[in-house]
Design an enzyme around this catalytic site. Structure first.
Site, mmCIF file in Angstrom:
data_model
loop_
_atom_site.group_PDB
_atom_site.id
_atom_site.type_symbol
_atom_site.label_atom_id
_atom_site.label_comp_id
_atom_site.label_asym_id
_atom_site.label_seq_id
_atom_site.Cartn_x
_atom_site.Cartn_y
_atom_site.Cartn_z
ATOM 1 N N ALA A 150 53.818 -98.858 -43.404
ATOM 2 C CA ALA A 150 54.973 -97.908 -44.072
ATOM 3 C C ALA A 150 54.532 -96.413 -43.747
ATOM 4 C CB ALA A 150 55.251 -97.861 -45.631
ATOM 5 N N TYR B 212 60.184 -91.014 -50.367
ATOM 6 C CA TYR B 212 59.124 -91.796 -50.207
ATOM 7 C C TYR B 212 59.493 -92.780 -51.167
ATOM 8 C CZ TYR B 212 54.756 -94.146 -50.684
ATOM 9 O OH TYR B 212 53.741 -95.123 -51.041
ATOM 10 N N LYS C 80 60.732 -97.019 -50.873
ATOM 11 C CA LYS C 80 60.226 -98.136 -51.472
ATOM 12 C C LYS C 80 60.951 -98.711 -52.418
ATOM 13 C CE LYS C 80 55.926 -98.077 -49.308
ATOM 14 N NZ LYS C 80 55.125 -99.115 -49.069
ATOM 15 N N HIS D 6 45.440 -86.651 -48.357
ATOM 16 C CA HIS D 6 45.117 -87.271 -49.537
ATOM 17 C C HIS D 6 43.929 -86.207 -50.058
ATOM 18 C CE1 HIS D 6 47.108 -91.263 -49.223
ATOM 19 N NE2 HIS D 6 48.122 -90.345 -49.071
#
Length: 325
Positions: free
Chosen positions: A75, A141, A145, A187
């Protein structure tokens, strides 16, 4: 069991693939390497370079290998990017997963562990978040999902399709020879450690006016090894249960500033901070309640302290750049 791991050339997928093999399972990794790295592939895993949107390749693989189940990690994962290019998230995360599910149904593979996200909750009404909380994503995002989770619920209801959906928060830390590395990196913990390594001058904090103790976002960080263990437990539980939905987190949250302070303690480096405006779609607080998986499957995190998570990542990043140098 014979397991296919999609996205197994990535950080989380590769860690889970290795743990599967450590527990005696046969693993075949399917990854298109758009964000994965061959270096993340476990040494003894079979590798098929392919896109999960290619249903023919998947069906041939499932039949040839007599696959028992799938761990699905493939993903796109950048919430900020999803607010600029939502269409590629719905194509890659939602539509491509439908091709995977169709291939599983066509070949009788009836066990899936799905890498979902806490982003399906959006801005929670209260924290810690429990699995029955409203599902209202604030970015594309999370929506991409959630669409997969909705497909899975219908396939379970109509076809008896067995699945586990694991909603997790910020994954961090490292295991032997394997850590977090994205290109480009977005991140927080690896970015902070890049500053300590001298690879960037400062760390950006996006938003300092949130309704939190120090004004910065609060997130629940889960060590990658703890997350991998949860996936294995879910896979085993699908032998007797047909639908599992769990949050995976350490049960408490840390602000962005607390993460920076932890990195300063662990690395011994001063880490300059630049404050930037909020990013669209970022909830103020995301903290998971993992009580359900603890009660039902006996899971609990081994790495609950932020400094321990950051320290494992720091060791790996130092080794990574020593090798690269």
């Amino acid at each position: 069991m014979r397991i296919v791991v999609t996205g197994g050339a990535g950080y989380v997928g590769g860690t889970v693939a290795q743990l599967l093999m450590d527990h005696g399972h046969e693993v075949t990794i399917v990854d298109n390497l758009c964000h994965g790295h061959r270096s993340m592939l476990p040494a003894k895993a079979e590798f098929v370079e392919a896109d999960i949107a290619d249903r023919t390749v998947l069906e041939d693989l499932f039949q040839a290998k007599k696959i028992d189940g799938v761990m699905h990690f493939a993903a796109l994962i950048e919430a900020g990017e999803s607010m600029k290019k939502p269409e590629i998230y719905f194509r890659n995360n939602s539509a491509s997963t439908l091709s995977l599910l169709e291939a599983m149904l066509a070949t009788g593979v009836n066990r899936l562990v799905f890498s979902s996200t806490a982003a399906v909750y959006g801005e929670p009404e209260k924290t810690p978040i429990i699995e029955t909380a409203p599902l209202r994503p604030t970015n594309a995002y999370g929506e991409s999902k959630l669409l997969v989770e909705q497909m899975l619920a219908w396939l379970n209801r109509i076809h008896g399709f067995r699945y586990a959906s694991l909603r997790y928060f910020n994954v961090a830390g490292a295991v032997e020879g394997r850590g977090e590395a994205h290109e480009p990196e977005s991140h927080l913990i690896p970015l902070v450690l890049d500053v300590a390594l001298g690879r960037r001058k400062s760390i950006k904090i996006f938003g300092s006016d949130y309704p939190t103790p120090d004004g910065t976002c609060i997130r629940d960080y889960i060590h990658v090894h703890d997350l991998a263990r949860a996936h294995l437990l879910a896979l085993e539980a699908l032998g007797s249960r047909d639908r599992l939905i769990y949050n995976i987190g350490n049960g408490r949250g840390f602000t962005v500033r607390e993460v920076v302070e932890s990195a300063r303690r662990v690395t011994g480096h001063a880490i300059p901070v630049d404050e930037e405006p909020r990013r669209p779609g970022d909830p103020a607080v995301l903290i998971a309640s993992s009580e359900k998986i603890g009660e039902e499957l006996g899971w609990k995190p081994e790495y609950a302290k932020l400094d321990d998570i950051v320290e494992s990542a720091w060791k790996w990043h130092q080794q990574r750049y020593q090798v690269a140098g």
